[in-house]
Each structure stands twice: as C-alpha cells, then as structure tokens.
Design a protein around this motif. Structure first.
Motif, short mmCIF file in Angstrom:
data_model
loop_
_atom_site.label_atom_id
_atom_site.label_comp_id
_atom_site.label_asym_id
_atom_site.label_seq_id
_atom_site.Cartn_x
_atom_site.Cartn_y
_atom_site.Cartn_z
N GLY A 132 -11.35 1.29 -4.14
CA GLY A 132 -10.74 2.58 -3.87
C GLY A 132 -9.28 2.60 -4.32
O GLY A 132 -8.81 3.55 -4.96
N LEU A 133 -8.55 1.53 -4.01
CA LEU A 133 -7.16 1.41 -4.46
C LEU A 133 -7.10 1.33 -5.99
O LEU A 133 -6.23 1.94 -6.62
N ALA A 134 -8.03 0.60 -6.59
CA ALA A 134 -8.05 0.51 -8.05
C ALA A 134 -8.35 1.87 -8.67
O ALA A 134 -7.76 2.24 -9.70
N HIS A 135 -9.26 2.63 -8.04
CA HIS A 135 -9.62 3.96 -8.54
C HIS A 135 -8.41 4.89 -8.50
O HIS A 135 -8.27 5.80 -9.34
N ALA A 136 -7.51 4.64 -7.53
CA ALA A 136 -6.29 5.43 -7.40
C ALA A 136 -5.17 4.92 -8.31
O ALA A 136 -4.07 5.47 -8.29
N ARG A 137 -5.46 3.88 -9.08
CA ARG A 137 -4.48 3.28 -9.98
C ARG A 137 -3.23 2.82 -9.22
O ARG A 137 -2.09 2.93 -9.71
N PHE A 138 -3.45 2.31 -8.03
CA PHE A 138 -2.34 1.79 -7.21
C PHE A 138 -1.63 0.65 -7.93
O PHE A 138 -2.26 -0.23 -8.51
N ALA A 139 -0.31 0.68 -7.88
CA ALA A 139 0.52 -0.35 -8.50
C ALA A 139 1.55 -0.85 -7.50
O ALA A 139 1.97 -0.11 -6.59
N PRO A 140 1.98 -2.11 -7.62
CA PRO A 140 3.00 -2.64 -6.71
C PRO A 140 4.24 -1.75 -6.68
O PRO A 140 4.66 -1.20 -7.69
N GLY A 141 4.80 -1.60 -5.48
CA GLY A 141 5.98 -0.78 -5.30
C GLY A 141 5.69 0.65 -4.91
O GLY A 141 6.60 1.36 -4.44
N GLU A 142 4.45 1.10 -5.10
CA GLU A 142 4.10 2.48 -4.76
C GLU A 142 3.87 2.63 -3.26
O GLU A 142 3.54 1.66 -2.56
#
Length: 320
Positions: A132-142
């Motif tokens: 789910g986090l990958a699908h949201a393109r989550f990146a460090p610092g966000e």
C-alpha cells in the motif's frame, strides 16, 4: 470437523458453528490442522452481505488466513511439507475451521519462535501495508497519515512508514489510550477520527493510507498536500459516497492522486518475498504484532461483535 459458517447475512449472530466432513487436498494443495485463524475486517464485510454481488452466498465459511501444521498434501506437492508449521492464505474463505485447504504457493514455513497467533496477525496485514505504501509512492522524509490505524493493517502501516524514514506519521484513532499505544509503535501525531487535533500536527500530508473508506472519505482529500496521494486499502467503514470524486475535482490545482489497492494485484512471488522478510523481522523483534485477544472458534460471534463495536486494537485470533 467443526467450522463456522455465515448462516444469514447481516449481524454477527448470523454466524453459526456447523459440522462438516474434513476436506481432502486436491492437486497443488495442502491440508492444514489449524492452530490459529486471523479475524479480519474483510470477514466482517463479507458477513454483512455487502459483497453478495461478488458471488459470496449464505453458507460461506469466512477466514482467509490460518496457521498450523500440514497433515496431508495433494498431487504434485512435495511430501516434505507434512509435519511443518506454516502460515497459509486460503483464498476467499474456508479458514474458520479445524482443518483448512490452501494452495501450496500460498503457504510459508514459520520461524520456530513465531507463534501461530502472531503469524495470522502479520501475514496479510504486513503485505497490504508494505505494498500500500509502495502503491502511494511513499519516499523517506514524506509525511504519512494512517486513517483507521488501530487495526492490524493500520498498525503495520505505522511501523513500516516509521521504519521507512517518514518525516511524520500521523494516525486517526478513537481514544487517547490507543493513540499512546500507536506512538509506541512509531506514530508521531495522534488525531481524532475526523483527522482533527494533534499538537503540532502537519497541516497536510504527502500520503494518506486509508483503511476505513466510508462516508467521510472525501473530507480527507483536504488533508493532502499538493501532489499528495491517497490510497484506500480497506473498506471497514463501508463504501464512500458515489460523488466522492467531487472533492478532488474542487481542488484540481493541487494535482492530488487517488487509488485503491488490493494485494491480489501483486505477483505471488513478491508477496511471498515480503512475508518471508516480515516474519523474520517479527521473530527478531523488529516488527511488532498486536494480538487483541485469542478466542475459541465457537466464539466467532463474539469476535465479530467486538469488531463491529470498534473494540479491537490489533487483531482477534480464533483457535479451534
């Protein structure tokens, strides 16, 4: 064998204990003597009858996640699986029983020091949180907001976002006590169910992971930063209103994105690799499972009552 079936769609009292012949594994399948059954939000949604249009019928046996010992294998399956402690995804149901069938490609051996209850608390929720986090393109610092953080998916999302270097991890939950427990797991800000409150909480978020959906979903578009992404990974609060996209369109210039996510869209080999890593991390104490309560299979009605009442922090586990 004993099993629990949906006798009548609707309230938890529609669940009933029944007797069935023990199943036999077919080609590519294993038979598992069940030690633990994960009680998930999707079980409650199916029980309610909301998904009847998708082929679920009264008489269905819920439960997609079990742990136990393999006692037999079908054609084409290595006999060395027999006697091994495993976690398994049974598919759309069949898990609320003393014996369960699973395709061998959805079976994983358990680390010796990971309990069956912990395995069914982590096995599916950890994968949904990760992808789910990958699908949201989550990146460090966000910054990340987890809506409905007190369930097993939300708890794992909080931990993975924090481990992934999130600049802030805010959660919505129903009480200060739950908020403190979520802080211990990595949350930095605690909000109420409407997304309000929280001392020094960010004004907006780069990522919203929503386990709830339901009628209040559109209001959370306002919590997104420009270029923010919302991903719905569960519908424990029901379907959103039919016009929910209007709220996005009214903020057109923010370039927000909305998506749903189901682990069914992830290749089996990728789900398997993540589960292996997460089981190992849990056995090392790096990921924390939260078992709300362990109840006997015969008390499935009570388990669903507790879920419907919003009393569960983590996951309820049934044992035959």
């Amino acid at each position: 064998m004993k099993a629990v079936a949906i006798r009548k769609f609707g309230r938890p009292e529609g669940l009933a204990v029944i007797d069935l012949p023990a199943p036999a594994p077919g080609a590519g399948q294993v038979l598992i003597a069940v030690e633990a059954i994960g009680v998930g939000g999707v079980d409650a949604v199916i029980r309610s009858g909301t998904l009847a249009a998708y082929g679920f019928e009264e008489g269905h046996i819920p439960g997609g996640e079990v742990a136990g010992t393999v006692t037999a294998v079908g054609d084409g399956v290595d006999a060395s699986w027999i006697g091994r402690r495993v976690w398994a995804f049974t598919g759309v149901g069949g898990g609320y029983a003393e014996r369960a069938i699973a395709p061998v490609e959805e079976v994983l051996p358990l680390p010796a020091d990971l309990s069956a209850a912990d395995a069914v608390t982590l096995g599916s929720s950890g994968v949904v949180a990760h992808f789910g986090l990958a699908h949201a393109r989550f990146a460090p610092g966000e910054s990340v907001l987890v809506r409905g953080a007190a369930g097993s998916i939300g708890i794992m999302t909080v931990q993975l976002a924090a481990r992934g270097g999130a600049g802030a991890v805010a959660v919505t939950t129903s009480s200060a006590e739950r908020g403190e427990r979520l802080r211990a797991l990595g949350a930095t800000h605690v909000l109420d169910r409407a997304g309000e409150g929280g001392e020094d909480a960010p004004a907006g978020y780069d990522v919203v992971i929503d386990v709830v959906a339901g009628p209040d979903l559109p209001s959370f578009f306002a919590r997104l930063n420009p270029n923010g992404r919302m991903v719905v990974v569960g519908v424990v609060g029901g379907r959103p209103p039919a016009d929910f996209g209007t709220a996005m369109m009214s903020a057109f210039r923010k370039s927000m994105s909305f998506a749903t996510f189901s682990a069914d869209t992830v290749a089996g080999r990728d789900r398997r690799a993540v589960r292996i890593e997460q089981f190992a991390a849990a056995s090392r104490g790096e990921l924390h499972t939260v078992v709300h309560e362990v109840l006997p299979l015969e008390q499935a009605v009570l388990a669903h009552r507790k879920m419907d009442a919003g009393e569960v922090f983590g996951r309820i586990v049934l044992t035959p």
